[in-house]
Design an enzyme around this catalytic site. Structure first.
Site, short mmCIF file in Angstrom:
data_model
loop_
_atom_site.label_atom_id
_atom_site.label_comp_id
_atom_site.label_asym_id
_atom_site.label_seq_id
_atom_site.Cartn_x
_atom_site.Cartn_y
_atom_site.Cartn_z
CD GLN A 1 -3.11 -0.47 0.01
OE1 GLN A 1 -3.22 0.72 -0.28
NE2 GLN A 1 -3.83 -1.42 -0.58
CB SER A 2 3.99 2.00 -1.81
OG SER A 2 4.80 3.12 -2.11
CG ASN A 3 0.68 6.64 1.01
OD1 ASN A 3 -0.43 6.27 0.68
ND2 ASN A 3 1.07 6.71 2.28
CB ALA B 1 3.98 2.68 -5.45
#
Length: 337
Positions: A75-77, A79
């Site tokens: 859940q990378s912001n 990315a």
């Protein structure tokens, strides 16, 4: 601090707002709380990585890159924001997502930031926990080079000397806002992870001799490791800018890792409370991984008397509320009545 000499694209919605939080200040009975709204930078729902990407993507453009590669947690912001700017610039984007939580439910692996990555047209690949993600990115980059492409690798969180410039600039912006409203800031608090945000802020504040301490609330690494990462990057960034690296003293880099809980991206009761407090008192959404844990640390420290009544404390909101959709069962919310 003369940042105009560094290549930069201008797509963030800046300056972000600096807002008082009177209801939370009253409810917690401690300092006067303010929030710096870096969740409102504009790129694919906003977040702190957008400031870094203004400098990183300018460097990619200068080097005539035709494909972008980066990595992060599921859940990378970072990315999400990278896929968004790559789409805006018409560049192919490859994302590597590391499974740091072990969660396998559809909400976590398909919704939130992952959904946004796909909407922006990125190619996504998964990697197991504890993978050497830098090495994995280089493998992909070499395959692309062999095919005649020109890839540009952005480190996790956009946290290198180029990306950190975004938060040196944010420090200048915040000081300008404080000066314009005669606000004396006593503390600046934020969630710290890949280290680029804190390194840039500390360097900016120290370089301007602001006297404002930057307090990072860690979301992953132990205290000593987190502080050493931030200190090292702050010094490298100072050198990159042509400044004396010793402008940042080791004791000015402070990270508190007491609020990580069981690990990166794993919910804590304090985070749940912090997210609900911010939502129900100020109408602002935090995220479960970064800003939620960062604010949970601030709340606890206020209750312990670390931040005093009458002081002005600014919480830097690093964004990420999109990832709330990956944690639908964590907040134990009532259904319809």
């Amino acid at each position: 601090m003369h940042l105009s000499k560094f290549p930069r694209l201008h797509f963030a919605h800046l300056p972000t707002a600096l807002e008082p939080m009177p209801r939370l200040s009253e409810a917690l009975g401690g300092p006067n709380l303010w929030i710096k709204r870096d969740d409102c930078t504009g790129l694919s729902s906003g977040g702190n990585k957008t400031r870094k990407l203004e400098f990183l993507m300018a460097d990619a453009q200068l080097k005539k890159a035709d494909v972008i590669i980066t990595q992060g947690a599921t859940q990378s912001n970072h990315a999400r924001q990278t896929t968004a700017i790559a789409a805006k610039m018409g560049l192919e984007c490859h994302i590597l997502l590391e499974d740091r939580t072990g969660y396998e439910d559809d909400a976590y692996v398909l919704n939130g930031n992952v959904l946004f990555n796909q909407l922006h047209g990125a190619t996504i690949a998964k990697r197991a926990a504890n993978t050497d993600m830098n090495a994995e990115m280089e493998v992909i980059a070499q395959k692309l080079r062999d095919d005649g492409r020109n890839p540009y690798i952005i480190p996790g969180g956009g946290s290198n000397e180029i990306g950190a410039l975004g938060y040196v600039n944010a420090a200048v912006e915040l000081i300008t806002q404080a000066n314009d409203r005669s606000l004396q800031i006593d503390h600046l608090v934020h969630a710290t992870g890949s280290s680029g945000t804190q390194a840039g802020l500390v360097l900016g504040m120290e370089g301007m001799n602001s006297g404002i301490p930057v307090y990072g609330v860690g979301v992953r690494a132990p205290k000593q490791k987190q502080e050493e990462m931030v200190f090292s990057l702050a010094q490298r960034t100072a050198d990159f800018m042509g400044m004396d690296p010793d402008v940042v003293k080791r004791e000015r880099v402070v990270a508190n890792s007491d609020y990580v809980g069981d690990g990166y991206g794993l919910p804590t009761e304090a985070m749940v409370e912090a997210v609900k407090l911010m939502a129900q008192y100020e109408g602002i959404l935090l995220d479960p991984v970064y800003s939620g844990k960062g604010f949970s640390g601030l709340v606890d420290l206020i209750r312990k008397g670390h931040f005093k009544k009458g002081e002005n404390v600014v919480f830097l909101h690093t964004g990420g509320s999109v990832s709330l959709c990956g944690y639908p069962d964590v907040f134990n919310l009532p259904g319809y009545i």
